[in-house]
Scaffold this motif. Sequence first.
Motif, PDB file in Angstrom:
ATOM      1  N   GLU A 187       0.939  -1.539  -0.036  1.00 56.75           N
ATOM      2  CA  GLU A 187      -0.133   0.347   0.230  1.00 56.75           C
ATOM      3  C   GLU A 187       0.555   1.058  -0.117  1.00 56.75           C
ATOM      4  O   GLU A 187      -0.177   2.675  -0.579  1.00 56.75           O
ATOM      5  N   VAL A 188       1.670   1.334   0.824  1.00 51.33           N
ATOM      6  CA  VAL A 188       3.172   2.311   0.291  1.00 51.33           C
ATOM      7  C   VAL A 188       3.050   3.358  -0.468  1.00 51.33           C
ATOM      8  O   VAL A 188       3.550   4.000  -0.849  1.00 51.33           O
ATOM      9  N   LYS A 189       3.106   2.164  -1.737  1.00 50.84           N
ATOM     10  CA  LYS A 189       3.359   2.313  -3.387  1.00 50.84           C
ATOM     11  C   LYS A 189       2.749   3.675  -4.074  1.00 50.84           C
ATOM     12  O   LYS A 189       3.300   4.558  -4.287  1.00 50.84           O
ATOM     13  N   GLY A 190       1.402   3.769  -3.150  1.00 56.71           N
ATOM     14  CA  GLY A 190       1.166   5.325  -3.264  1.00 56.71           C
ATOM     15  C   GLY A 190       1.537   6.518  -2.684  1.00 56.71           C
ATOM     16  O   GLY A 190       1.341   7.367  -2.808  1.00 56.71           O
ATOM     17  N   PHE A 191       2.865   5.970  -1.907  1.00 52.15           N
ATOM     18  CA  PHE A 191       2.851   7.485  -0.809  1.00 52.15           C
ATOM     19  C   PHE A 191       2.290   8.260   0.238  1.00 52.15           C
ATOM     20  O   PHE A 191       2.270   9.019   0.219  1.00 52.15           O
ATOM     21  N   ASP A 192       0.948   7.348   0.902  1.00 56.06           N
ATOM     22  CA  ASP A 192       0.135   8.403   1.432  1.00 56.06           C
ATOM     23  C   ASP A 192       0.814   7.901   3.224  1.00 56.06           C
ATOM     24  O   ASP A 192       1.113   6.785   3.260  1.00 56.06           O
ATOM     25  N   SER A 193       0.996   8.983   2.908  1.00 56.08           N
ATOM     26  CA  SER A 193       1.685   9.687   5.165  1.00 56.08           C
ATOM     27  C   SER A 193       0.617   8.877   5.873  1.00 56.08           C
ATOM     28  O   SER A 193       1.587   9.051   7.155  1.00 56.08           O
ATOM     29  N   ASN A 194      -0.529   8.636   5.448  1.00 54.23           N
ATOM     30  CA  ASN A 194      -1.186   8.480   6.169  1.00 54.23           C
ATOM     31  C   ASN A 194      -0.829   6.641   6.787  1.00 54.23           C
ATOM     32  O   ASN A 194      -1.367   5.856   7.913  1.00 54.23           O
ATOM     33  N   LEU A 195      -0.351   6.382   5.630  1.00 50.80           N
ATOM     34  CA  LEU A 195       0.037   4.553   6.170  1.00 50.80           C
ATOM     35  C   LEU A 195       1.948   4.180   6.908  1.00 50.80           C
ATOM     36  O   LEU A 195       2.160   3.378   7.334  1.00 50.80           O
ATOM     37  N   LYS A 196       1.922   5.749   7.087  1.00 51.70           N
ATOM     38  CA  LYS A 196       3.333   5.468   7.866  1.00 51.70           C
ATOM     39  C   LYS A 196       3.776   5.161   9.256  1.00 51.70           C
ATOM     40  O   LYS A 196       3.501   6.616   9.965  1.00 51.70           O
ATOM     41  N   VAL A 197       4.219   3.694   9.373  1.00 49.14           N
ATOM     42  CA  VAL A 197       3.674   3.839  10.945  1.00 49.14           C
ATOM     43  C   VAL A 197       4.902   3.225  11.747  1.00 49.14           C
ATOM     44  O   VAL A 197       5.817   2.240  10.502  1.00 49.14           O
ATOM     45  N   ASN A 198       5.105   2.335  13.036  1.00 47.47           N
ATOM     46  CA  ASN A 198       5.952   1.917  13.205  1.00 47.47           C
ATOM     47  C   ASN A 198       5.908   1.101  14.685  1.00 47.47           C
ATOM     48  O   ASN A 198       5.408   2.073  15.332  1.00 47.47           O
ATOM     49  N   PRO A 199       5.852  -0.081  14.264  1.00 51.56           N
ATOM     50  CA  PRO A 199       6.834  -0.681  13.378  1.00 51.56           C
ATOM     51  C   PRO A 199       5.592  -0.712  12.285  1.00 51.56           C
ATOM     52  O   PRO A 199       4.534  -0.463  11.979  1.00 51.56           O
ATOM     53  N   PRO A 200       6.787  -0.804  10.634  1.00 53.65           N
ATOM     54  CA  PRO A 200       5.981  -0.617   9.525  1.00 53.65           C
ATOM     55  C   PRO A 200       5.063  -1.531   9.346  1.00 53.65           C
ATOM     56  O   PRO A 200       5.474  -2.632   9.810  1.00 53.65           O
ATOM     57  N   LEU A 201       4.420  -1.114   8.525  1.00 55.91           N
ATOM     58  CA  LEU A 201       3.537  -2.596   7.416  1.00 55.91           C
ATOM     59  C   LEU A 201       4.756  -3.056   6.878  1.00 55.91           C
ATOM     60  O   LEU A 201       5.117  -3.296   6.293  1.00 55.91           O
ATOM     61  N   ARG A 202       4.241  -4.499   7.367  1.00 59.89           N
ATOM     62  CA  ARG A 202       5.269  -5.755   6.656  1.00 59.89           C
ATOM     63  C   ARG A 202       4.639  -6.387   5.351  1.00 59.89           C
ATOM     64  O   ARG A 202       3.627  -4.976   4.467  1.00 59.89           O
ATOM     65  N   THR A 203       4.800  -7.589   5.691  1.00 55.46           N
ATOM     66  CA  THR A 203       4.306  -8.409   3.873  1.00 55.46           C
ATOM     67  C   THR A 203       2.799  -9.687   4.468  1.00 55.46           C
ATOM     68  O   THR A 203       2.860  -9.295   5.370  1.00 55.46           O
ATOM     69  N   LYS A 204       2.633 -10.317   3.533  1.00 57.58           N
ATOM     70  CA  LYS A 204       1.217 -11.224   3.454  1.00 57.58           C
ATOM     71  C   LYS A 204       1.478 -12.430   4.553  1.00 57.58           C
ATOM     72  O   LYS A 204       1.064 -12.570   5.764  1.00 57.58           O
ATOM     73  N   LYS A 205       2.505 -12.475   4.339  1.00 60.20           N
ATOM     74  CA  LYS A 205       3.832 -13.660   4.955  1.00 60.20           C
ATOM     75  C   LYS A 205       3.721 -13.663   6.789  1.00 60.20           C
ATOM     76  O   LYS A 205       3.393 -13.571   7.108  1.00 60.20           O
ATOM     77  N   ASP A 206       3.538 -11.976   6.871  1.00 60.18           N
ATOM     78  CA  ASP A 206       3.664 -10.794   8.547  1.00 60.18           C
ATOM     79  C   ASP A 206       2.471 -11.517   9.370  1.00 60.18           C
ATOM     80  O   ASP A 206       2.136 -11.940   9.899  1.00 60.18           O
TER      81      ASP A 206
END
Length: 422
Positions: free
Chosen positions: A270-289
Amino acid sequence: MATILITSATLVSASHPLHLTSVDVLVKNGKIEKIAKNIQSDDKKLQVIDAKDSFLSVGFFDLNTNFGEPGYETKEDIKTGTAAAAAGGFTAVAVHPNTNPPIHSRSEVALIVNTAKGNLVDVYPVGTISKKREGKELAELYDMQQTGAIAFSDGNHSVQQAGLMGRALLYAKGFNGLIMSHPEDDSIGGGNQMNEGEVSTYLGMKGIPNLAESIMVSRDLFLAEYNEAPIHFSTISTEESVELIKKAKAKGLKVTCDVAAHNLVFTDEEVKGFDSNLKVNPPLRTKKDIKALLKGLKDGTVDAIVSQHTPHEIEFKNVEFQIAYNGIIASQTVLPLLVKAGLTVEAIVEKLSVGPRVILNIEQPKIEEGATANLVIFSTDKKWIFDGKTNKSKSANSPLFGQELAGKVLAVINNNQILIND
């Protein structure tokens, strides 16, 4: 509060004899007066809540939320923060010390306790582990606990010094205090933008690898085992962390953990759209996670789900992704995200109501006649729009803003007060 009659609600309480059956509940003077299949009343002032096709459980408890008070009241204060929490179904919250000054002495703890008195939502301060959250010197943990601190964490700062973390665990054990670890090795992932992987490489952004989290989980598990102390991990996000904690539990270590609701739904794609509202810590990980986290919730490795509600003013979010602050407002969107993640109603109640209170060793509210009413009524089907009209927070930094969401909190009752979401 007027006398309330909740009708045709499906009760969700695993230990209750009426679990998953339709009940009526009469609440008078803040207490549950009667529970039955059908309740008739001739009270003309009776307020009736039709809960057909909806669920009734003990109010949710948020183990990880951030209010700005003291110091950052422009982001959120206790009044607006608890309003957002109540609208999300939470009757209690643990507020983390990401404030200015941090909650690092009895003064700040007392400020929060006293300001929140008389609220529908019970507010429990989390004191810092270190003074000023600098990770150098141990804070006055015992003094803070005596004033009302429910646990200890340096908030979104990870304790980098192993010696300090070890001393905190040993000291807190002496008075049954709980240390919460935010696991991230700053020398590996500090200051980076998103999850390290194919997407970060594609976008040309510095990534935070899973290793930055799992190496700190491993370290703190060793420290907890050495000091024979309990430990709680806040907002884990990786497959490796789930496995490490699962093995530690199998060994008999006193370890618990939680995950943020958004880390169960959104991926780094989802970060591909550079929506800064998706910037979190810990970061968004993968489908596997995400798959590993959901499995951990199911098998009991992950004990609770949190909002990690982190409000920010527009000038810290409506900027380039690289310089935007971490965090989203999330108190009101936890339920819709868990519905989207596919969790059952029983799992939602277990991880939002029961698990958090077990972790903090707080008495579980009961749904029985004579008990104080601490309740949430919610639907997994009803839809609503999260926008400027329904948002109760001072801030608006959410990737879900403006969207129609499935999963709505209809009402919460606590401390002889009621909130009904229109």
